[in-house]
Design a protein around this motif. Structure first.
Motif, short mmCIF file in Angstrom:
data_model
loop_
_atom_site.label_atom_id
_atom_site.label_comp_id
_atom_site.label_asym_id
_atom_site.label_seq_id
_atom_site.Cartn_x
_atom_site.Cartn_y
_atom_site.Cartn_z
N ARG A 162 0.85 -1.43 0.01
CA ARG A 162 -0.11 0.15 0.04
C ARG A 162 0.92 1.49 -0.26
NH1 ARG A 162 -2.10 -4.01 2.87
NH2 ARG A 162 -4.37 -4.48 2.35
N GLY A 197 8.21 10.88 -1.56
CA GLY A 197 7.25 11.92 -0.80
C GLY A 197 6.48 11.56 0.34
N THR A 252 0.56 7.05 5.32
CA THR A 252 0.00 6.95 3.86
C THR A 252 -0.50 5.79 3.37
OG1 THR A 252 1.92 8.53 3.41
CG2 THR A 252 1.04 7.14 1.43
N VAL A 265 -4.60 4.36 2.38
CA VAL A 265 -4.99 3.61 1.12
C VAL A 265 -5.82 2.17 1.67
CG1 VAL A 265 -3.85 1.69 -0.40
CG2 VAL A 265 -2.74 4.22 -0.26
N PRO A 282 6.99 3.09 -2.60
CA PRO A 282 8.21 4.18 -2.93
C PRO A 282 8.46 4.17 -4.39
CG PRO A 282 9.43 2.67 -1.79
CD PRO A 282 8.01 2.11 -1.70
N VAL A 337 2.55 8.77 -9.99
CA VAL A 337 2.37 10.10 -9.48
C VAL A 337 2.44 11.32 -10.61
CG1 VAL A 337 3.53 12.01 -8.06
CG2 VAL A 337 3.01 9.46 -7.06
N SER A 339 -2.04 11.67 7.08
CA SER A 339 -2.24 11.85 5.59
C SER A 339 -3.71 12.20 5.21
CB SER A 339 -1.74 10.62 4.90
OG SER A 339 -0.46 10.71 4.73
N HIS A 383 -3.72 13.13 -3.48
CA HIS A 383 -2.36 12.96 -4.25
C HIS A 383 -1.99 11.47 -3.63
CE1 HIS A 383 0.01 14.48 -0.65
NE2 HIS A 383 -1.08 14.23 -0.21
N LYS A 409 9.63 13.05 4.70
CA LYS A 409 9.57 13.91 6.03
C LYS A 409 9.59 13.62 7.11
CE LYS A 409 5.64 16.74 5.25
NZ LYS A 409 4.23 16.94 5.48
P1 ADP Z 1 2.01 14.60 2.68
O1 ADP Z 1 2.93 14.73 1.72
O2 ADP Z 1 0.92 15.58 2.62
O3 ADP Z 1 2.65 14.75 4.31
P2 ADP Z 1 2.10 11.98 2.49
O4 ADP Z 1 2.99 11.70 3.32
O5 ADP Z 1 0.84 10.89 2.31
O6 ADP Z 1 1.46 13.26 2.13
O7 ADP Z 1 2.77 11.53 1.02
C1 ADP Z 1 2.14 11.71 -0.25
C2 ADP Z 1 2.99 11.59 -1.37
O8 ADP Z 1 3.66 10.31 -1.59
C3 ADP Z 1 2.22 11.96 -2.74
O9 ADP Z 1 2.44 13.39 -3.03
C4 ADP Z 1 3.22 11.27 -3.65
O10 ADP Z 1 4.39 11.93 -4.09
C5 ADP Z 1 3.73 10.01 -2.94
N1 ADP Z 1 2.66 8.93 -2.95
C6 ADP Z 1 1.40 9.06 -3.35
N2 ADP Z 1 0.66 7.52 -2.88
C7 ADP Z 1 1.67 6.92 -2.61
C8 ADP Z 1 1.72 5.41 -2.26
N3 ADP Z 1 0.58 4.74 -1.97
N4 ADP Z 1 2.97 5.26 -1.46
C9 ADP Z 1 4.07 5.59 -1.65
N5 ADP Z 1 4.06 7.24 -2.02
C10 ADP Z 1 3.00 7.64 -2.24
#
Ligand code: ADP
Ligand code: MG
Length: 355
Positions: free
Chosen positions: A113, A175, A291, A295, A116, A122, A243, A260, A179
Motif C-alpha cells: 500500500r 514523498g 500513507t 490506502v 516508494p 504520481v 495523511s 494525491h 518528511k
Molecule cells: P503529505 O506529503 O501530504 O504529508 P503523504 O506523506 O501521504 O502526504 O505523501 C504523499 C506523497 O507520496 C504524494 O504526493 C506522492 O508523491 C507520494 N505517494 C502517493 N501515493 C503513494 C503511495 N501509495 N505510496 C508511496 N508514496 C505515495
C-alpha cells in the motif's frame, strides 16, 4: 517597614524561582523546507547546545529535503531515477541507500500500500507538481500500462554506494516517507549535540524527544474540514503523522475529490479514508504508515497497522466515521464531542516477514 520590604523581597525571589524553573530555557526557530513550514522548539540550559542543535537540524532539512526530492532535476534522487529509467545503475550516498532499505521494508510490511517506486503513477496524475492541478486526468490505458509494468522496490539492488533496479519502470518517489525520515535524522543530530528535549513540527507532522517542561509535549490533531479534532500528550520519542485527501487533490468531472495519495493496486487515488493519523516511535514509520493506512480498506487497516508496528491509529472515513484503536481513545484530550467514535483493537500479530 523592614519586615514589609523583606516580605516584598521574598515575594520577588519566589516569582523569579517560578519564572526560571529547573526545566531549561526554550528556544524556537521557524523556516521553510520540503514545501512546508518547519518549526523547531528546543529546551536546554546551555545556549551553545541550543544553537548547535538548531543549526544541525536545519542543515538536515536543507540537505535531505533537496537530495530526497524526486521532482527537481538536480537532486540526488532525480539523478538516480534517470539512471534506473535508462537501465543503468547509479552511484548513491549512504544516507539515500539507508532510507531505501527502510522504504523497501515498509513497502513489504504495508502489503504494497505504501510503494516508494510509485513515481511514474504520481507523474501520470500530475501530483509531482505543486497545485493547482488542472488539465486532463490520465488515460485509462496509461494507468493500465503502469499497473502492468508492476514497479515496486522488490527488484531494487542496494549496494554500498550504488542503486540498480531490474525493472526500468521503477521511479522512486519518497514523498510519503521523506518528511518523517528527515525529522528522525534531525532529532538524532540534535541529540548528538547533547540536547535532550525538542519538538520538530513539519506542517502538522511532528516528532518529539524528551519533555516540554514538567509535562510531556502536547500536539494537536486537525479536523479534516477545519479546526481541531483532538489534542494529545506525546511520550518521549513518539511521532504523530497525518495523511489526508483534502490538502493536495484534484477534482473528477463529477466533483469527486481525487487525493494525491494513490492506491498502487488500482493506479487510482486512494478511496479508503479521508484522513488517517498515526503515532509511532519513529517519524519514518509514522509517515509511511499514515500513507499506507489512507490506502487501506475499512476492514484491513488494523492488520496493516499492526504489521507496520505503529502505536496508535485514528481513521476518518465517509462510510465509517471516526475509528481508532482502543488505547488511543484513552489518551486523546479535547476530542470533538460531536463525533461518534468506533473503537477497534490493534491485533497483536507480528509484522510480515520482510527482508
Ligand atoms: P503529505 O506529503 O501530504 O504529508 P503523504 O506523506 O501521504 O502526504 O505523501 C504523499 C506523497 O507520496 C504524494 O504526493 C506522492 O508523491 C507520494 N505517494 C502517493 N501515493 C503513494 C503511495 N501509495 N505510496 C508511496 N508514496 C505515495
Ligand atoms: Mg506519509
Amino acid at each position: 517597614m523592614v519586615a514589609a520590604a523583606l516580605k516584598r523581597f521574598h515575594g520577588l525571589l519566589l516569582c523569579l524561582a517560578i519564572a526560571a524553573p529547573a526545566w531549561g530555557q526554550v528556544e524556537r526557530t521557524e523556516f521553510r523546507a520540503m514545501g512546508t513550514r518547519i518549526e523547531i522548539i528546543v529546551r536546554d540550559d546551555d545556549p551553545a547546545v541550543r544553537r548547535a542543535a538548531l543549526d544541525e537540524a536545519r542543515h538536515r532539512f536543507e540537505r535531505y529535503g533537496r537530495d530526497w526530492y524526486a521532482w527537481r532535476d538536480d537532486s540526488e534522487l532525480a539523478r538516480v531515477n534517470r539512471a534506473l529509467a535508462g537501465g543503468r545503475s547509479a552511484p548513491a550516498s549512504s544516507a539515500l541507500i539507508e532510507l531505501l532499505h527502510e522504504a523497501r521494508t515498509l513497502w513489504c510490511r504495508s502489503g504494497g500500500r505504501f510503494n516508494p517506486a510509485i513515481g511514474g503513477l504520481v507523474e501520470l496524475w500530475g501530483f509531482h507538481r505543486p497545485p493547482p492541478y488542472e488539465g486532463p486526468l490520465p488515460d485509462e490505458s496509461a494507468i493500465e500500462h503502469w499497473l502492468a509494468s508492476d514497479p515496486d522496490p522488490a527488484g531494487l539492488q542496494l549496494g554500498d554506494a550504488v542503486v540498480a533496479s531490474d525493472n526500468p519502470a521503477v521511479r522512486l518517489d519518497l514523498g510519503a516517507i521523506a518528511k518523517g525520515a528527515v525529522i528522525d535524522r534531525a532529532l538524532a543530530a540534535m541529540r548528538a549535540t547533547g540536547l535532550e528535549h525538542a519538538m520538530i513540527n513539519a506542517g502538522g507532522d511532528l516528532a518529539v524527544i524528551g519533555r516540554a517542561d514538567g509535562r510531556p509535549w502536547r500536539a494537536a490533531i486537525r479536523h479534516p474540514e477545519a479546526g481541531l479534532l483532538a489534542t494529545i500528550e506525546l511520550a518521549p520519542g513518539e511521532a504523530l503523522f497525518t495523511s489526508g485527501d483534502y490538502e493536495r487533490f484534484r477534482e473528477a468531472e463529477d466533483g469527486r475529490r481525487l487525493g494525491h495519495v494513490l492506491d498502487p493496486r488500482t493506479g487510482r487515488p486512494a478511496r479508503g479514508a479521508i484522513q488517517v493519523s498515526v503515532i509511532a516511535d519513529s517519524g519514518t514509520r509514522a509517515d509511511a504508515a499514515a500513507t499506507a493506512l489512507l490506502v487501506a480498506s475499512a476492514d484491513k487497516w488494523p492488520e496493516v497497522a499492526a504489521s507496520l508496528e505503529v502505536v496508535h491509529v485514528l481513521r476518518m472515513s465517509t462510510a465509517k466515521g471516526l475509528q481508532m484503536d482502543e488505547r488511543l481513545a484513552a489518551r486523546l484530550e479535547r476530542l470533538d464531542p460531536s463525533l461518534a467514535t468506533r473503537l477497534r483493537p490493534l491485533p497483536a500479530t507480528p509484522p510480515r516477514e520482510c527482508r
